[in-house]
Motif scaffolding. Structure first.
Motif, mmCIF file in Angstrom:
data_model
loop_
_atom_site.group_PDB
_atom_site.id
_atom_site.type_symbol
_atom_site.label_atom_id
_atom_site.label_comp_id
_atom_site.label_asym_id
_atom_site.label_seq_id
_atom_site.Cartn_x
_atom_site.Cartn_y
_atom_site.Cartn_z
ATOM 1 N N SER A 92 5.788 -4.845 -7.491
ATOM 2 C CA SER A 92 4.612 -5.048 -8.710
ATOM 3 C C SER A 92 3.288 -5.119 -7.958
ATOM 4 N N MET A 93 2.675 -4.426 -7.435
ATOM 5 C CA MET A 93 1.567 -4.608 -6.467
ATOM 6 C C MET A 93 0.963 -3.445 -7.427
ATOM 7 N N GLY A 94 -0.302 -3.798 -7.844
ATOM 8 C CA GLY A 94 -1.220 -2.950 -7.928
ATOM 9 C C GLY A 94 -1.998 -2.464 -7.622
ATOM 10 N N PHE A 95 -2.066 -1.806 -5.899
ATOM 11 C CA PHE A 95 -2.754 -1.091 -5.216
ATOM 12 C C PHE A 95 -2.287 0.451 -5.543
ATOM 13 N N ASP A 96 -3.517 1.509 -5.014
ATOM 14 C CA ASP A 96 -3.208 2.840 -4.718
ATOM 15 C C ASP A 96 -2.090 4.189 -4.553
ATOM 16 N N GLU A 97 -2.695 2.930 -3.053
ATOM 17 C CA GLU A 97 -2.144 3.784 -1.408
ATOM 18 C C GLU A 97 -1.661 1.905 -0.893
ATOM 19 N N TYR A 98 -1.093 2.770 0.362
ATOM 20 C CA TYR A 98 -0.438 1.284 0.950
ATOM 21 C C TYR A 98 -0.724 2.064 3.197
ATOM 22 N N LEU A 99 -1.145 2.010 3.377
ATOM 23 C CA LEU A 99 -1.625 3.097 5.130
ATOM 24 C C LEU A 99 -1.218 1.250 5.987
ATOM 25 N N ARG A 100 -0.022 1.976 6.577
ATOM 26 C CA ARG A 100 -0.323 0.748 8.354
ATOM 27 C C ARG A 100 -1.135 1.224 9.043
ATOM 28 N N LYS A 101 -1.475 -0.260 9.609
ATOM 29 C CA LYS A 101 -2.657 -0.177 11.221
ATOM 30 C C LYS A 101 -1.497 0.950 12.029
ATOM 31 N N PRO A 102 -2.495 0.952 12.680
ATOM 32 C CA PRO A 102 -3.458 1.795 12.722
ATOM 33 C C PRO A 102 -3.821 3.058 12.445
ATOM 34 N N VAL A 103 -4.981 2.870 12.269
ATOM 35 C CA VAL A 103 -5.749 4.360 11.370
ATOM 36 C C VAL A 103 -6.186 5.180 12.086
ATOM 37 N N ASP A 104 -6.712 6.500 12.199
ATOM 38 C CA ASP A 104 -7.537 7.308 12.725
ATOM 39 C C ASP A 104 -8.387 7.784 11.681
ATOM 40 N N ARG A 105 -9.540 8.010 12.598
ATOM 41 C CA ARG A 105 -10.963 9.029 11.586
ATOM 42 C C ARG A 105 -10.146 9.539 10.777
ATOM 43 N N ASP A 106 -9.438 10.269 11.132
ATOM 44 C CA ASP A 106 -9.140 11.483 9.673
ATOM 45 C C ASP A 106 -8.246 11.273 8.537
ATOM 46 N N GLU A 107 -7.562 9.985 8.948
ATOM 47 C CA GLU A 107 -6.488 9.635 7.867
ATOM 48 C C GLU A 107 -7.265 8.901 6.982
ATOM 49 N N LEU A 108 -8.294 7.533 7.554
ATOM 50 C CA LEU A 108 -9.156 6.886 6.793
ATOM 51 C C LEU A 108 -9.858 7.657 5.673
ATOM 52 N N ARG A 109 -10.201 8.790 6.210
ATOM 53 C CA ARG A 109 -11.617 9.877 5.969
ATOM 54 C C ARG A 109 -10.675 10.673 4.069
ATOM 55 N N GLY A 110 -9.630 11.172 4.767
ATOM 56 C CA GLY A 110 -9.043 11.794 3.694
ATOM 57 C C GLY A 110 -8.611 10.952 2.909
ATOM 58 N N THR A 111 -7.878 9.785 2.884
ATOM 59 C CA THR A 111 -7.349 8.833 2.246
ATOM 60 C C THR A 111 -8.775 8.301 1.490
ATOM 61 N N VAL A 112 -9.784 8.066 1.981
ATOM 62 C CA VAL A 112 -11.424 8.927 0.425
ATOM 63 C C VAL A 112 -11.590 9.385 0.092
ATOM 64 N N GLN A 113 -11.197 10.810 0.293
ATOM 65 C CA GLN A 113 -11.079 12.330 -0.750
ATOM 66 C C GLN A 113 -9.740 11.827 -1.854
#
Length: 194
Positions: A92-113
């Motif tokens: 029921s939550m209105g988010f677009d994506e759910y990431l579990r910590k830890p995340v690396d630089r590539d995952e973070l930047r890929g998510t932004v894209q």
């Protein structure tokens, strides 16, 4: 937005070292960091394209920030970035994506894209991706058996309904065969002159 355009990103985490670390990984973007829920709401405005939001924070939780942001009509992409294992409560939550910590630089930047690309989609397609992300998160990240729970089943029904609506919309698009034939004819003509 293209791959090299800057986005305005709000990072919300009650651990300043983590928030600042994520900000450093997103150099090239306009990054704001806040360390609690109320600061996040104060920093959120129409310029923000993407929010990375921790769920568990003292005071105003990430879940409450998410709910308030959606109630106030902010049209940014919101990514839950958290150590909390997902359960059916995310349906029921209105988010677009759910990431579990830890995340690396590539995952973070890929998510932004991905979030920047999705921002250009219409509401139905955004809903499809949000529902798909929730189902994938529950199926891959949750230790508990979510299949068969009423919330999970409702999520699957909603996703199927949205898929049908998108399929119907695609069927209503004009037939592009004339374009394909013209392109094929031009290709054949170009080949004949070679």
């Amino acid at each position: 937005m293209g791959e090299h355009e800057t986005a305005t990103i709000l990072i919300v985490d009650d651990e300043p070292g983590l928030a600042d670390g994520y900000a450093a990984r997103l150099q090239g973007h306009d990054v704001r960091t806040t360390y609690d829920g109320q600061e996040a709401l104060d920093a959120l405005d129409e310029e923000v394209d993407i929010v990375f939001l921790d769920r568990r924070m003292p005071g105003l939780s990430g879940d409450e920030v998410l709910e308030t942001a959606r109630e106030q009509g902010f049209d940014c992409r919101i990514v839950m970035l958290t150590a909390i294992e997902p359960s059916v409560d995310i349906v029921s939550m209105g988010f677009d994506e759910y990431l579990r910590k830890p995340v690396d630089r590539d995952e973070l930047r890929g998510t932004v894209q991905r979030m920047l690309e999705r921002a250009a989609y219409d509401e139905k397609l955004q809903e499809y991706f949000s529902l798909s992300a929730k189902r994938a998160t529950l199926e891959t990240e949750s230790d508990g058996d979510v299949e068969g729970t009423p919330a999970y089943e409702e999520l699957c029904r909603r996703l199927e309904a949205v898929e049908r609506e998108l399929d119907e919309a695609l069927e209503d698009l004009p037939d592009d065969d004339g374009y394909v034939v013209a392109t094929d004819d031009r290709t054949r003509a170009d080949s004949a002159t070679d």
